[in-house]
Design a protein around this motif. Structure first.
Motif, PDB file in Angstrom:
ATOM      1  N   SER A  18       0.799   4.155  -2.836  1.00 39.49           N
ATOM      2  CA  SER A  18       0.503   5.558  -2.533  1.00 39.49           C
ATOM      3  C   SER A  18       1.647   6.461  -2.987  1.00 39.49           C
ATOM      4  O   SER A  18       1.406   7.566  -3.490  1.00 39.49           O
ATOM      5  CB  SER A  18       0.214   5.751  -1.046  1.00 39.49           C
ATOM      6  OG  SER A  18       1.373   5.524  -0.281  1.00 39.49           O
ATOM      7  N   GLY A  19       2.872   6.003  -2.846  1.00 41.93           N
ATOM      8  CA  GLY A  19       4.010   6.777  -3.339  1.00 41.93           C
ATOM      9  C   GLY A  19       3.962   6.950  -4.840  1.00 41.93           C
ATOM     10  O   GLY A  19       4.250   8.029  -5.375  1.00 41.93           O
ATOM     11  N   PRO A  44      -0.477   9.297  10.497  1.00 41.78           N
ATOM     12  CA  PRO A  44      -0.686   9.172   9.049  1.00 41.78           C
ATOM     13  C   PRO A  44      -1.436   7.890   8.693  1.00 41.78           C
ATOM     14  O   PRO A  44      -1.385   6.914   9.438  1.00 41.78           O
ATOM     15  CB  PRO A  44       0.719   9.153   8.463  1.00 41.78           C
ATOM     16  CG  PRO A  44       1.661   9.297   9.587  1.00 41.78           C
ATOM     17  CD  PRO A  44       0.917   9.289  10.861  1.00 41.78           C
ATOM     18  N   MET A  45      -2.104   7.913   7.561  1.00 41.00           N
ATOM     19  CA  MET A  45      -2.823   6.715   7.112  1.00 41.00           C
ATOM     20  C   MET A  45      -1.855   5.600   6.762  1.00 41.00           C
ATOM     21  O   MET A  45      -2.168   4.424   6.929  1.00 41.00           O
ATOM     22  CB  MET A  45      -3.700   7.057   5.901  1.00 41.00           C
ATOM     23  CG  MET A  45      -4.829   7.987   6.237  1.00 41.00           C
ATOM     24  SD  MET A  45      -5.736   8.595   4.803  1.00 41.00           S
ATOM     25  CE  MET A  45      -6.337   7.111   4.069  1.00 41.00           C
ATOM     26  N   ILE A  46      -0.671   5.972   6.258  1.00 42.77           N
ATOM     27  CA  ILE A  46       0.342   4.985   5.888  1.00 42.77           C
ATOM     28  C   ILE A  46       1.634   5.381   6.597  1.00 42.77           C
ATOM     29  O   ILE A  46       2.107   6.495   6.472  1.00 42.77           O
ATOM     30  CB  ILE A  46       0.558   4.962   4.367  1.00 42.77           C
ATOM     31  CG1 ILE A  46      -0.742   4.600   3.668  1.00 42.77           C
ATOM     32  CG2 ILE A  46       1.669   4.000   3.989  1.00 42.77           C
ATOM     33  CD1 ILE A  46      -0.703   4.759   2.182  1.00 42.77           C
ATOM     34  N   GLY A  47       2.197   4.470   7.361  1.00 47.96           N
ATOM     35  CA  GLY A  47       3.432   4.775   8.090  1.00 47.96           C
ATOM     36  C   GLY A  47       3.144   4.879   9.569  1.00 47.96           C
ATOM     37  O   GLY A  47       2.005   4.997  10.011  1.00 47.96           O
ATOM     38  N   ARG A  64      -5.585  14.395  12.138  1.00 47.61           N
ATOM     39  CA  ARG A  64      -5.466  12.952  12.320  1.00 47.61           C
ATOM     40  C   ARG A  64      -4.441  12.652  13.423  1.00 47.61           C
ATOM     41  O   ARG A  64      -3.461  13.366  13.556  1.00 47.61           O
ATOM     42  CB  ARG A  64      -5.017  12.286  11.028  1.00 47.61           C
ATOM     43  CG  ARG A  64      -5.968  12.505   9.862  1.00 47.61           C
ATOM     44  CD  ARG A  64      -5.527  11.735   8.637  1.00 47.61           C
ATOM     45  NE  ARG A  64      -5.359  10.308   8.896  1.00 47.61           N
ATOM     46  CZ  ARG A  64      -6.339   9.416   8.987  1.00 47.61           C
ATOM     47  NH1 ARG A  64      -7.577   9.808   8.849  1.00 47.61           N
ATOM     48  NH2 ARG A  64      -6.084   8.155   9.230  1.00 47.61           N
ATOM     49  N   MET A  72       0.821  -1.201   0.000  1.00 48.08           N
ATOM     50  CA  MET A  72       0.000   0.000   0.000  1.00 48.08           C
ATOM     51  C   MET A  72       0.863   1.263   0.000  1.00 48.08           C
ATOM     52  O   MET A  72       0.540   2.246  -0.656  1.00 48.08           O
ATOM     53  CB  MET A  72      -0.918  -0.047   1.229  1.00 48.08           C
ATOM     54  CG  MET A  72      -1.900   1.067   1.276  1.00 48.08           C
ATOM     55  SD  MET A  72      -3.026   0.969  -0.128  1.00 48.08           S
ATOM     56  CE  MET A  72      -4.105   2.288   0.220  1.00 48.08           C
ATOM     57  N   ARG A  73       1.957   1.205   0.764  1.00 45.38           N
ATOM     58  CA  ARG A  73       2.851   2.360   0.837  1.00 45.38           C
ATOM     59  C   ARG A  73       3.493   2.651  -0.528  1.00 45.38           C
ATOM     60  O   ARG A  73       3.609   3.802  -0.934  1.00 45.38           O
ATOM     61  CB  ARG A  73       3.916   2.101   1.894  1.00 45.38           C
ATOM     62  CG  ARG A  73       4.709   3.299   2.242  1.00 45.38           C
ATOM     63  CD  ARG A  73       5.593   3.013   3.429  1.00 45.38           C
ATOM     64  NE  ARG A  73       6.343   4.208   3.730  1.00 45.38           N
ATOM     65  CZ  ARG A  73       6.962   4.427   4.835  1.00 45.38           C
ATOM     66  NH1 ARG A  73       6.948   3.520   5.783  1.00 45.38           N
ATOM     67  NH2 ARG A  73       7.615   5.528   5.028  1.00 45.38           N
TER      68      ARG A  73
END
Length: 146
Positions: free
Chosen positions: A5-6, A66-69, A63, A1-2
């Protein structure tokens, strides 16, 4: 997913740079030519980026993470030192001479222009030299502290 997204963020950035014309160094250089063929479009691109960033940060900071990380990574150094000012000056000079900043040069590689590849090669060489110089300075400090 990361990784996905990148890729998506990079694709959106690259498309924005391409659509705005900022992969064309002449367009950027014309922004700096106030007395000649001045082109204010770079100011509008930067203004749009500033507004987007302002709104984006307001949303993101609401938030807890983060959503990712794992967590937000923020700079801790707030000093204006010679390294920061010197690096900024070199960046600005390079941008004004070549018409590219690193963010615009990477999507511009897709144009296949030799000048873009030369800029990116010089950019990578500059990063290598800066790291080597910093490593030498760090070693010298360690020797003098010992």
């Amino acid at each position: 997913m990361r990784l996905l997204s990148g890729y998506i963020v990079g694709l959106v950035f690259g498309l924005g740079i391409a659509i705005s014309g900022m992969i064309n160094p002449a367009k950027v250089l014309n922004f700096f030519d106030i007395a000649g063929t001045w082109d204010p479009s770079l100011a509008f691109v930067m203004g749009g980026a500033l507004v987007t960033t302002f709104i984006g940060y307001r949303l993101v900071w609401r938030r807890p993470a983060p959503m990712i990380g794992g967590g937000f990574q923020l700079p801790t150094n707030t000093r204006l030192d010679a390294r920061l000012i010197g690096g900024s000056a070199v960046f600005g000079l390079g941008w004004g001479i070549a018409g590219f900043c690193p963010g615009a040069a990477l999507p511009a590689l897709g144009t296949g222009q030799v000048g873009v590849f030369a800029f990116v090669a010089a950019l990578l060489a500059g990063i290598w030299v800066a790291r080597a110089v910093q490593a030498g300075l760090d070693a010298r400090r360690e020797e003098s502290a010992a």
